[in-house]
Design an enzyme around this catalytic site. Structure first.
Site, PDB file in Angstrom:
ATOM      1  N   GLU A  46      11.466  -7.555  -0.017  1.00 37.76           N
ATOM      2  CA  GLU A  46      11.093  -8.965  -0.025  1.00 37.76           C
ATOM      3  C   GLU A  46       9.572  -9.065  -0.043  1.00 37.76           C
ATOM      4  OE1 GLU A  46      12.186 -12.922   2.700  1.00 37.76           O
ATOM      5  OE2 GLU A  46      12.929 -10.943   3.280  1.00 37.76           O
ATOM      6  N   GLY A  54       0.823  -1.196   0.000  1.00 36.79           N
ATOM      7  CA  GLY A  54       0.000   0.000   0.000  1.00 36.79           C
ATOM      8  C   GLY A  54       0.855   1.242   0.000  1.00 36.79           C
ATOM      9  N   GLU A  75       4.499  -2.062  -5.932  1.00 35.51           N
ATOM     10  CA  GLU A  75       5.256  -2.722  -4.866  1.00 35.51           C
ATOM     11  C   GLU A  75       5.384  -4.228  -5.023  1.00 35.51           C
ATOM     12  OE1 GLU A  75       3.522  -1.307  -1.224  1.00 35.51           O
ATOM     13  OE2 GLU A  75       4.242   0.731  -1.593  1.00 35.51           O
TER      14      GLU A  75
END
Length: 141
Positions: free
Chosen positions: A109, A35, A55
């Site tokens: 990650e 987000g 993302e």
């Protein structure tokens, strides 16, 4: 500098085993749902889809409003010292496609976690989200 209010949007991405996709943030190494902040003129739905793609590389096909979080649980200080209280609009999806991509900048990650085995370094603003998600999922199991 001062404390500011910021509208942010997050997405709970669940796989078919109710594992939640989390990202390890590039700025503070904490884990959280994908987000970020709204851009001027953007809807919360547009923000959710853009941020998830930026993302994670994933494309959201459909999502539903999960909850809106605000108040003291949404206080955040970034590593650069900027301090905010978020109005955090959170969606939930099981309908997405694409291949995960880690940019190494915003996201270090990406990993799916079971709700009863979340990483220890969670973003504090996400804790109420996971509490609500656990209650909701356990209600229907």
């Amino acid at each position: 500098m001062g404390i500011k209010i910021k509208c942010v949007v997050g997405v709970i991405i669940l796989d078919n085993q109710n594992k939640v996709l989390l990202q390890r943030r590039g700025d503070d190494n904490n884990w959280c749902i994908p987000g970020g902040g709204m851009d001027l003129g953007e809807t919360v739905e547009e923000t959710a889809k853009r941020e998830v793609f930026e993302e994670t590389g994933l494309i959201i096909d459909d999502m539903t409003l999960f909850n809106v979080y605000s108040g003291k649980t949404q206080h955040h200080i970034y590593p650069d010292g900027n301090e905010f209280y978020f109005v955090n609009v959170v969606f939930l999806t099981r309908k997405y496609h694409g291949h995960m991509v880690i940019d190494g900048d915003e996201t270090k990650e990406l990993k799916y976690f079971e709700l009863n085995n979340l990483p220890s370094r969670l973003s504090a603003t996400n804790i109420p989200i996971f509490q609500d998600l656990s209650r909701r999922i356990n209600k229907y199991d």
